[in-house]
Design a protein around this motif. Structure first.
Motif, mmCIF file in Angstrom:
data_model
loop_
_atom_site.group_PDB
_atom_site.id
_atom_site.type_symbol
_atom_site.label_atom_id
_atom_site.label_comp_id
_atom_site.label_asym_id
_atom_site.label_seq_id
_atom_site.Cartn_x
_atom_site.Cartn_y
_atom_site.Cartn_z
ATOM 1 N N PRO A 32 0.842 -1.203 0.000
ATOM 2 C CA PRO A 32 0.000 0.000 0.000
ATOM 3 C C PRO A 32 0.875 1.249 0.000
ATOM 4 C CG PRO A 32 -0.749 -1.576 1.642
ATOM 5 C CD PRO A 32 0.578 -2.073 1.154
ATOM 6 N N GLY A 33 0.391 2.298 -0.626
ATOM 7 C CA GLY A 33 1.208 3.502 -0.708
ATOM 8 C C GLY A 33 0.398 4.759 -0.923
ATOM 9 N N GLU B 39 4.224 0.516 4.218
ATOM 10 C CA GLU B 39 4.751 -0.557 5.060
ATOM 11 C C GLU B 39 6.254 -0.446 5.266
ATOM 12 O OE1 GLU B 39 3.543 -4.181 3.231
ATOM 13 O OE2 GLU B 39 1.449 -4.011 3.895
ATOM 14 N N THR B 40 6.994 -0.197 4.211
ATOM 15 C CA THR B 40 8.454 -0.144 4.304
ATOM 16 C C THR B 40 8.996 1.278 4.310
ATOM 17 O OG1 THR B 40 8.742 -0.237 1.899
ATOM 18 C CG2 THR B 40 8.582 -2.346 3.083
ATOM 19 N N GLY B 41 8.178 2.248 3.914
ATOM 20 C CA GLY B 41 8.658 3.618 3.820
ATOM 21 C C GLY B 41 9.483 3.886 2.579
#
Length: 266
Positions: A153-154, A181-183
């Motif tokens: 998601p972004g 989620e990971t940045g």
């Protein structure tokens, strides 16, 4: 009482500077235009626009003892609605399928990957075109993977500028995408020019650059591409077909992409 122009009224009309009357008229015209000005790119208030695209891309490299290659087919469907004179809502469903092949000496391998995403967003005119000022459009969008997609998601934010110099439309924009989620971040820049040859036909040229944010001017990570397109509008003016060809200018970009865009306003 007699009707007509009195002596005092006649004297006033003679003494009022013409510039005052012109200024009053201009201000009323400017106010009307400001209240009724339409965006150069957004869907008009109360209108719907549906669009679809399909493309095929190919990349590959040969390094003496082996080679690798990628073939990708991509499609997208988009629906947009004009919420107001300044704001547009849109929903988009992009999907891609890719096949990767690799060989080294006598060994070879092949794999496939599918990716689907749902995107919803808003586009808004931050400033209409006026005098020498371009139209400024801001976009915020949210994305979420669907199916067996490996993406996350972004969110994406972008600013675009459009300037009409009839018959030429100039555009420039920059954007940033962030994985929730990971940045992980991705930055992109684009610029282009569209030249209207007639009311129904135009040619376009665009330059696109994107990077994952981990390096700058790295030809392996960065994607630099050049796109040439043609737009053909139907006789009724509601549908547009746009074939295009894109060529990659760096290792991080697809070597060649051929595709077609279609859009219709309701």
């Amino acid at each position: 009482m007699k009707h007509g122009i009195t002596a005092s009224t006649a004297i006033f009309l003679l003494l009022v500077p013409p510039a005052f009357a012109q200024e009053t008229g201009d201000s009323e015209v400017d106010a009307y235009l400001a209240d009724n000005q339409r965006s150069l790119t957004l869907v008009a208030y109360g209108d719907f626009q549906t669009s679809a695209s399909f493309s095929i891309g190919m990349s590959g490299n040969y390094f003496g003892l082996g080679s690798f290659g990628t073939t990708q087919a991509a499609s997208a469907f988009r629906l947009a609605y004009g919420l107001s004179r300044r704001t547009e809502f849109y929903a988009e469903l992009p999907y891609s399928w890719s096949r990767h092949t690799q060989s080294f000496l006598d060994d070879s391998s092949r794999s496939t990957l599918q990716s689907g995403t749902m995107i919803v967003g808003f586009r808004s005119v931050l400033a209409f075109e006026r005098d020498n000022r371009p139209e400024i459009v801001g976009t915020v969008a949210f994305s979420h993977p669907i199916g067996r997609s490996v993406s996350e998601p972004g969110m994406r934010f972008s600013i675009d500028a459009y300037r009409m110099l009839d018959p030429v439309l100039l555009n420039f924009g920059l954007g940033v995408g962030v994985g929730l989620e990971t940045g992980a971040t991705q930055f992109d820049l684009h610029g282009g020019v569209d030249f209207a040859i007639s009311d129904r036909f135009s040619l376009g040229f665009d330059v696109n650059w994107a990077t994952d944010g981990q390096s700058f001017a790295d030809p392996i990570r960065d994607g630099l591409s050049f796109t040439v397109s043609a737009s053909i509008t139907s006789e009724s003016g509601v549908s547009t077909f746009s074939p295009f060809v894109s060529l990659g200018a760096s290792e991080g970009a697809t070597d060649a992409v051929v595709g077609l865009n279609w859009a219709r306003r309701w």
